[in-house]
Design a protein around this motif. Structure first.
Motif, PDB file in Angstrom:
ATOM      1  N   THR A  97      65.093  22.876  48.554  1.00  0.00           N
ATOM      2  CA  THR A  97      65.557  21.597  48.118  1.00  0.00           C
ATOM      3  C   THR A  97      65.568  22.291  46.447  1.00  0.00           C
ATOM      4  O   THR A  97      66.672  21.515  45.531  1.00  0.00           O
ATOM      5  CB  THR A  97      64.557  20.850  47.748  1.00  0.00           C
ATOM      6  OG1 THR A  97      63.040  20.890  47.991  1.00  0.00           O
ATOM      7  CG2 THR A  97      64.568  20.109  49.608  1.00  0.00           C
ATOM      8  N   CYS A  98      64.752  23.495  45.500  1.00  0.00           N
ATOM      9  CA  CYS A  98      64.853  23.062  44.407  1.00  0.00           C
ATOM     10  C   CYS A  98      64.788  25.093  44.661  1.00  0.00           C
ATOM     11  O   CYS A  98      64.288  25.819  44.810  1.00  0.00           O
ATOM     12  CB  CYS A  98      63.632  23.008  43.730  1.00  0.00           C
ATOM     13  SG  CYS A  98      63.251  21.321  43.719  1.00  0.00           S
TER      14      CYS A  98
ATOM     15  N   ALA B 189      57.920  19.025  44.193  1.00  0.00           N
ATOM     16  CA  ALA B 189      58.677  19.552  45.990  1.00  0.00           C
ATOM     17  C   ALA B 189      57.771  20.909  46.558  1.00  0.00           C
ATOM     18  O   ALA B 189      57.698  20.882  48.242  1.00  0.00           O
ATOM     19  CB  ALA B 189      59.931  20.842  46.089  1.00  0.00           C
TER      20      ALA B 189
ATOM     21  N   THR C  51      59.708  18.524  39.513  1.00  0.00           N
ATOM     22  CA  THR C  51      60.701  18.218  40.321  1.00  0.00           C
ATOM     23  C   THR C  51      60.492  19.488  41.897  1.00  0.00           C
ATOM     24  O   THR C  51      60.236  19.382  42.821  1.00  0.00           O
ATOM     25  CB  THR C  51      62.186  18.199  40.422  1.00  0.00           C
ATOM     26  OG1 THR C  51      62.755  18.534  39.574  1.00  0.00           O
ATOM     27  CG2 THR C  51      62.416  16.959  39.922  1.00  0.00           C
ATOM     28  N   THR C  52      60.157  20.596  40.643  1.00  0.00           N
ATOM     29  CA  THR C  52      60.258  22.115  41.249  1.00  0.00           C
ATOM     30  C   THR C  52      58.659  21.997  42.362  1.00  0.00           C
ATOM     31  O   THR C  52      58.178  21.931  43.685  1.00  0.00           O
ATOM     32  CB  THR C  52      60.431  23.140  40.434  1.00  0.00           C
ATOM     33  OG1 THR C  52      61.806  23.187  40.156  1.00  0.00           O
ATOM     34  CG2 THR C  52      59.914  24.040  41.084  1.00  0.00           C
TER      35      THR C  52
ATOM     36  N   THR D  88      56.451  20.381  50.431  1.00  0.00           N
ATOM     37  CA  THR D  88      56.413  20.705  51.532  1.00  0.00           C
ATOM     38  C   THR D  88      54.959  21.877  52.058  1.00  0.00           C
ATOM     39  O   THR D  88      55.206  21.924  52.705  1.00  0.00           O
ATOM     40  CB  THR D  88      56.832  22.135  51.571  1.00  0.00           C
ATOM     41  OG1 THR D  88      58.026  21.420  50.576  1.00  0.00           O
ATOM     42  CG2 THR D  88      57.813  23.501  51.993  1.00  0.00           C
TER      43      THR D  88
ATOM     44  N   THR E 118      60.225  25.922  49.166  1.00  0.00           N
ATOM     45  CA  THR E 118      60.401  24.521  48.743  1.00  0.00           C
ATOM     46  C   THR E 118      61.236  23.284  49.528  1.00  0.00           C
ATOM     47  O   THR E 118      62.148  22.720  49.538  1.00  0.00           O
ATOM     48  CB  THR E 118      61.514  23.445  47.214  1.00  0.00           C
ATOM     49  OG1 THR E 118      62.760  24.757  47.753  1.00  0.00           O
ATOM     50  CG2 THR E 118      60.381  24.553  45.716  1.00  0.00           C
TER      51      THR E 118
ATOM     52  N   VAL F 295      60.136  14.275  45.525  1.00  0.00           N
ATOM     53  CA  VAL F 295      60.932  15.395  44.659  1.00  0.00           C
ATOM     54  C   VAL F 295      61.992  14.374  44.241  1.00  0.00           C
ATOM     55  O   VAL F 295      62.194  14.268  42.711  1.00  0.00           O
ATOM     56  CB  VAL F 295      62.730  16.116  44.916  1.00  0.00           C
ATOM     57  CG1 VAL F 295      63.324  16.673  44.216  1.00  0.00           C
ATOM     58  CG2 VAL F 295      62.094  17.457  45.779  1.00  0.00           C
TER      59      VAL F 295
ATOM     60  N   VAL G 204      60.267  15.661  51.760  1.00  0.00           N
ATOM     61  CA  VAL G 204      59.945  16.904  50.617  1.00  0.00           C
ATOM     62  C   VAL G 204      61.291  15.409  50.012  1.00  0.00           C
ATOM     63  O   VAL G 204      61.689  15.635  48.254  1.00  0.00           O
ATOM     64  CB  VAL G 204      60.512  17.238  51.214  1.00  0.00           C
ATOM     65  CG1 VAL G 204      60.784  18.563  49.582  1.00  0.00           C
ATOM     66  CG2 VAL G 204      59.756  18.929  52.107  1.00  0.00           C
ATOM     67  N   ALA G 205      62.130  14.818  50.119  1.00  0.00           N
ATOM     68  CA  ALA G 205      63.016  14.445  49.829  1.00  0.00           C
ATOM     69  C   ALA G 205      62.868  12.976  48.632  1.00  0.00           C
ATOM     70  O   ALA G 205      62.982  12.956  48.074  1.00  0.00           O
ATOM     71  CB  ALA G 205      64.198  14.269  50.180  1.00  0.00           C
TER      72      ALA G 205
END
Length: 423
Positions: free
Chosen positions: A260-261, A298, A294-295, A302, A257, A60, A56-57
């Motif tokens: 993360t977001c 993620a 980015t969202t 995910t 996510t 993003v 996931v990181a």
């Protein structure tokens, strides 16, 4: 004192290093005071797969480099298109056809309330403006979500307009029937959490049957707020898949996510989408940061990680262990009064030393005592909530419950009841 004004923390507690997290990995959080704690709340239900998931990181980071900002405000973007398709596939393309992106569970509840009211106006029923929620429910602190939330959290003090909101007691079919007998023709939507986030109370079969019966009779939208219950938190990917018939709108956030977001999504059933499409009606809701690359990257990563790790299987395994361990916990927690919840979403309610319910101050003290014992847990109405990551090992769960037992024992001992005192 730090310049930061943290949420839901009294000013006297601002700036404390024992309440400031500086890093997190797996299921552990490191604080500014140097301590490392086991997280028993999945970062407020968010990190279902644990902190710092590499896939996931990386997703993003790539999106931030390739398309730092593209929105869905008067435009579309490719990331949002792909994420919407993936969510429709996951939730059921036979029932859901479209996705609206938002930035939080609260904002998504605002969105759902607005969508329901406009839909009925398009269908020639402009008087359908009431939205029904459940007492003790939680739908966020934006003005719409705050109005819908069923607990007393200062709505009157903040001037929150609740004139178009009604509340009934969870699982009280008689109250629900009485409300619809009085105002059924004015109700645009009923919004429910399949398991109430405040106390982990599941909706029972009789109440769900009544909701579905009344929807058939009155034509309101049934909205499932799965901000907390989504993504295998209660066993299946979505708790509402266990309902006899599915909701008209499905609200997702938090684990969407893996935390993360700032993201949320509202899945829209085909019939709702068709009403707007037939009228070519613009829905007036937009958020600057909704559906960004980015969202959506993620979200896609995910979903892929949940498939790779088999999130449902992880949830069922951990849930079975929770069933076993919580059943025997009364012997170790004499003041434990009730356990509630399903899957990996549990509540432990306690009695005060005088036999009555815990006060808000008692609950805060209990949470602090468990934290001092080594674990982060979430407060509940008269106790604590356990929301472990799906990736917990057996050893992690043993450690969490040990922290709860030691922390609760220390708290009640300090309040004048011996840790091993009778019921």
């Amino acid at each position: 004192m730090s310049a930061l004004w943290p949420a839901l923390v009294a000013p006297s507690r601002h700036g404390r290093d024992d309440l400031c997290a500086v890093s997190a990995r797996g299921v552990r959080v490191r604080l500014a005071d140097g301590r490392e704690l086991l997280c028993g709340s999945s970062g407020l239900w968010n990190t279902a797969l644990g902190y710092g998931n590499e896939a996931v990181a990386d997703a993003v980071a790539r999106a931030a480099r390739d398309a730092s900002y593209l929105g869905v405000f008067r435009y579309e973007n490719g990331y949002a298109r792909r994420a919407a398709e993936a969510l429709v596939d996951l939730c059921g393309r036979d029932h859901y056809g479209r996705v609206l992106f938002s930035t939080s569970g609260g904002a998504a509840n605002d969105l759902a309330m607005k969508l329901a009211r406009q839909l009925h106006a398009l269908r020639g029923e402009p008087r359908r403006t009431l939205v029904v929620g459940l007492r003790t429910s939680y739908h966020g602190l934006t003005f719409g979500g705050f109005a819908l939330s069923g607990g007393d959290m200062g709505q009157q003090m903040y001037g929150v307009d609740q004139r178009l909101v009604r509340h009934v007691t969870p699982n009280a079919v008689d109250e629900l029937d009485a409300l619809f007998a009085r105002q059924g023709a004015q109700i645009a939507a009923v919004v429910v959490e399949p398991v109430l986030g405040n106390g982990a109370v599941p909706l029972d079969e009789e109440f769900l049957a009544a909701l579905l019966r009344l929807r058939e009779q009155h034509g309101f939208l049934l909205v499932a707020d799965e901000v907390a219950t989504g993504f295998a938190r209660t066993g299946p990917y979505f708790a509402s898949t266990r309902w006899p018939r599915r909701p008209d709108l499905l609200i997702l956030s938090k684990a969407l996510t893996n935390g993360t977001c700032a993201a949320a999504a509202v899945l829209v059933a085909h019939g709702v989408d068709a009403t707007f499409g037939d009228a070519d009606a613009v829905f007036v809701h937009a958020e600057t940061q909704a559906g960004t690359p980015t969202t959506c990257a993620a979200i896609l990563a995910t979903l892929e990680e949940m498939r790779r790790l088999d999130a449902e299987a992880l949830s069922h395994r951990l849930s079975a262990r929770l069933d076993t361990e919580l059943a025997s916990l009364r012997d170790r927690l004499p003041r434990l009064d009730v356990t509630e919840g399903v899957g990996c979403f549990r509540y432990l309610g306690f009695r005060a030393p005088d036999g009555g319910p815990l006060s808000a101050e008692d609950v805060a003290g209990l949470v602090a005592a468990v934290r001092e014992a080594g674990a982060i847990v979430h407060p509940g109405p008269q106790g604590i909530q356990l929301i472990p990551a799906l990736t917990y090992t057996d050893e992690d769960l043993d450690e969490l419950l040990d922290c709860v037992v030691r922390g609760a024992g220390a708290f009640f001992a300090a309040s004048g009841t011996p840790a091993g005192g009778g019921r």
